[in-house]
Design a protein around this motif. Structure first.
Motif, short mmCIF file in Angstrom:
data_model
loop_
_atom_site.label_atom_id
_atom_site.label_comp_id
_atom_site.label_asym_id
_atom_site.label_seq_id
_atom_site.Cartn_x
_atom_site.Cartn_y
_atom_site.Cartn_z
N SER A 110 38.22 41.95 38.76
CA SER A 110 38.21 40.52 38.43
C SER A 110 38.07 39.73 39.72
CB SER A 110 39.50 40.10 37.72
OG SER A 110 39.58 38.69 37.60
N GLY A 111 37.23 38.72 39.69
CA GLY A 111 37.03 37.90 40.89
C GLY A 111 38.04 36.78 41.04
N LYS A 112 39.00 36.67 40.13
CA LYS A 112 40.00 35.62 40.24
C LYS A 112 40.90 35.86 41.46
CE LYS A 112 40.15 34.06 35.47
NZ LYS A 112 41.03 33.67 34.33
N GLN A 113 41.56 34.79 41.91
CA GLN A 113 42.39 34.88 43.12
C GLN A 113 43.73 34.19 42.92
OE1 GLN A 113 40.44 34.21 46.86
NE2 GLN A 113 38.52 35.09 46.18
N TRP A 114 44.53 34.77 42.03
CA TRP A 114 45.88 34.24 41.79
C TRP A 114 46.87 34.88 42.76
CZ3 TRP A 114 46.35 29.87 39.64
CH2 TRP A 114 45.54 29.48 38.57
N GLY A 115 46.73 34.53 44.01
CA GLY A 115 47.64 34.97 45.06
C GLY A 115 47.63 33.93 46.16
N ASP A 116 48.41 34.19 47.21
CA ASP A 116 48.52 33.17 48.27
C ASP A 116 49.07 33.83 49.53
OD1 ASP A 116 48.77 30.83 49.74
OD2 ASP A 116 49.71 29.72 48.09
N ARG A 117 48.40 33.62 50.64
CA ARG A 117 48.90 34.15 51.91
C ARG A 117 49.73 33.12 52.67
NH1 ARG A 117 43.33 35.97 52.03
NH2 ARG A 117 43.20 38.21 51.57
N SER A 118 49.75 31.88 52.19
CA SER A 118 50.46 30.81 52.90
C SER A 118 51.96 30.92 52.68
CB SER A 118 49.99 29.44 52.39
OG SER A 118 48.59 29.31 52.54
N PRO A 119 52.76 30.51 53.65
CA PRO A 119 54.21 30.47 53.45
C PRO A 119 54.57 29.35 52.49
CG PRO A 119 53.65 29.48 55.55
CD PRO A 119 52.37 30.06 55.02
N ARG A 120 55.75 29.44 51.89
CA ARG A 120 56.21 28.37 51.01
C ARG A 120 56.46 27.11 51.82
NH1 ARG A 120 61.56 29.31 47.52
NH2 ARG A 120 62.53 29.03 49.57
N PRO A 121 56.00 25.95 51.37
CA PRO A 121 56.23 24.70 52.12
C PRO A 121 57.72 24.44 52.33
CG PRO A 121 54.60 24.37 50.40
CD PRO A 121 55.18 25.73 50.17
N ASP A 122 58.04 23.97 53.52
CA ASP A 122 59.44 23.69 53.86
C ASP A 122 59.74 22.22 53.55
OD1 ASP A 122 62.00 23.78 54.79
OD2 ASP A 122 61.44 23.70 56.92
N PHE B 213 46.19 40.46 38.93
CA PHE B 213 46.25 41.69 38.15
C PHE B 213 46.96 41.45 36.83
CE2 PHE B 213 46.91 46.57 38.78
CZ PHE B 213 46.18 46.79 37.64
N GLY B 214 48.13 40.81 36.87
CA GLY B 214 48.86 40.55 35.64
C GLY B 214 48.14 39.58 34.74
N ASP B 215 47.47 38.60 35.32
CA ASP B 215 46.76 37.60 34.55
C ASP B 215 45.57 38.19 33.81
OD1 ASP B 215 45.95 34.98 33.64
OD2 ASP B 215 44.48 34.94 35.25
N MET B 216 44.76 38.98 34.51
CA MET B 216 43.52 39.47 33.92
C MET B 216 43.54 40.96 33.55
SD MET B 216 41.77 36.86 33.43
CE MET B 216 40.37 37.76 32.76
N GLY B 217 44.50 41.71 34.10
CA GLY B 217 44.52 43.14 33.80
C GLY B 217 44.69 43.45 32.33
N CYS B 218 45.53 42.66 31.64
CA CYS B 218 45.75 42.91 30.21
C CYS B 218 44.50 42.62 29.39
CB CYS B 218 46.92 42.09 29.69
SG CYS B 218 48.53 42.69 30.25
N HIS B 219 43.61 41.79 29.90
CA HIS B 219 42.32 41.54 29.23
C HIS B 219 41.32 42.66 29.57
CE1 HIS B 219 42.87 37.74 27.28
NE2 HIS B 219 43.09 37.06 28.39
#
Length: 467
Positions: free
Chosen positions: A215-227, A271-277
């Motif tokens: 899947s080409g979707k990108q439901w992830g993030d390398r950025s730290p959580r905003p402080d 993976f969780g978003d699109m894997g089940c599809h």
């Protein structure tokens, strides 16, 4: 709390569960002050006239279902529209932690009762027959479980749960209580999905040795959580939105309304978003059981968010549709199958999402929600590919609740599929490490630290019977 307004009442996206008070005696006592035809049927109906449902209530197949939705916008609104397309289902209540997102439902269904806490809805709406759970992933398990504990039939969005343990528990309780259940992987009922399954079962490409899905979707993030800490918008119950998750400050745009999919405590990443599809036809066509081992060789999560560019490899025991060993590799984000695999589809462009099945007699290329292609093309020039009809996934659920037929993705199927997908999500936390999986014991046998992610701890106020 219920929120009155414009002839309606209010709804949620909450977390946890009151005590189960669904016994026939309790229902009888609760009905004394507001007896009506429906309640009378439930309490006093003749077993000779109608079949009993999972609560022991007499149920006529001709009755209209009283239905509630957990979630009011986005995918929840799409689910509401699809379910209410049936003349045999009536939306009577909704629950959403963000009252700002309930306006469209109230326009479409002016009489709907609106709640901001799912627990209050379940406690007060005593004439319900069915519900849909269309909230962020972390609330699927607790809301679905409480609804089932009260004997309600359940349509729950994918992934069925956020943890492997929750998926196992929902499957077991649905079976024990005879609940009609359906997971929201509507493409399962599409003719394209059915064609892939039927073609594999027809033996067109022989025994399958490996599958590559992406899947080409990108439901992830390398950025730290905003402080920072932002003010909670009026109308949003932030504590209710957090639900089972630990307390933390509200950060505008970081979690709600859409980016929760990227966050470890609330979503399940791409993976969780699109894997089940995308892995659904793989799971069904190959008749897969639980994997033996899994290994991640892609991006890992950081402290707060799922990783990007996953590569997860599974090994499965043999089935009647596979060779003695079956490997399945998942790719997402910018990652794709290697050249030696993509070369098998020739000059065709690789779809943004899909699967390639490699068998002993050929290859099946399955772009997501598009007709499958058998290769090499010359070998299948005379092959009559199965062309099964599709079904309406939502109306299957409605009719099954009314005693007409069954659903195609009950929790007995959706639970194991979700467990498999979530095991891949778990593996991304341990990159370059092969995890051996004991499905019966629900545990990783060789990396003890991995087992703390099989199940999560719920906050005290959201403890749920059965989870």
């Amino acid at each position: 709390m219920a929120v009155e307004g414009d002839g309606c009442v209010a709804l949620l996206d909450g977390l946890a569960s009151p005590e189960d008070s669904s016994s026939l005696l309790e229902d009888l006592l609760m009905s004394m002050s507001r007896i009506n035809r429906r309640t009378a049927l439930k309490v006093c109906g003749s077993a000779l006239a109608f079949p009993f449902d999972s609560r022991g209530y007499a149920k006529s197949p001709n009755e209209t279902l009283n239905h509630a939705s957990f979630g009011a916008s986005g995918m929840a609104l799409a689910d509401i529209r699809s379910l209410t397309a049936s003349p045999h289902l009536r939306l009577v209540a909704i629950a959403d932690v963000d009252l700002n997102r309930t306006g469209e439902v109230k326009k479409l269904f002016p009489e709907v009762r609106v709640y901001q806490d799912y627990r209050e809805l379940l406690a007060k709406e005593q004439d319900l027959d069915s519900v849909n759970v269309s909230t962020p992933d972390h609330m699927h398990g607790p809301i679905t479980m409480q609804a089932m504990q009260q004997g309600l039939h359940v349509y729950t969005q994918k992934p069925l749960t956020q943890t492997i343990y929750e998926a196992r528990q929902l499957s077991q309780v649905a079976a024990a209580k005879g609940i009609v259940s359906q997971m929201g992987i509507q493409i399962h009922s599409h003719p394209v999905h059915k064609s892939v399954v039927a073609t594999i079962h027809d033996g067109a490409i022989g025994k399958v040795t490996e599958v590559h899905s992406w899947s080409g979707k990108q439901w992830g993030d390398r950025s730290p959580r905003p402080d920072r800490i932002d003010p909670v918008p009026d109308g949003l119950d932030w504590n209710g939105w957090l639900g089972v998750a630990s307390e933390r400050p509200y950060i505008a745009g970081w979690y709600h309304p859409g980016n929760w999919r990227k966050r470890l405590d609330f979503g399940t990443g791409t993976f969780g978003d699109m894997g089940c599809h995308i892995l659904d036809p793989v799971f069904a066509a190959l008749e897969l059981t639980a994997p033996i081992e899994v290994r991640s060789e892609g991006g890992a999560p950081n402290a707060h968010s799922w990783g990007l560019d996953s590569v997860v490899r599974y090994n499965f025991p043999a089935t009647p549709q596979t060779a003695e060993t079956l490997s399945l590799t998942w790719y997402d984000g910018d990652r794709r199958p290697p050249r030696e695999v993509t070369n098998l589809i020739g000059s065709r462009p690789l779809s943004d999402q899909g699967s390639i099945y490699i068998g002993t007699k050929g290859v099946l290329y399955s772009p997501y929600i598009a007709p499958p292609v058998l290769l090499p093309a010359e070998d299948f020039a005379d092959y009559e590919r199965p062309a099964p009809d599709g079904d309406n996934h939502y109306l299957q659920f409605v009719e099954a609740c009314r005693g007409n037929g069954t659903t195609s993705t009950p929790f007995s199927y959706a639970g194991p599929l979700t467990e498999m997908v979530l095991l891949g999500c778990l593996a991304t936390r341990f990159p370059a490490t092969t995890l051996t999986w004991d499905a019966l014991g629900l545990r990783v046998t060789n990396v003890q630290d991995a087992n703390r992610f099989v199940r999560r701890n719920y906050r005290d106020e959201y403890q749920t019977v059965g989870l």
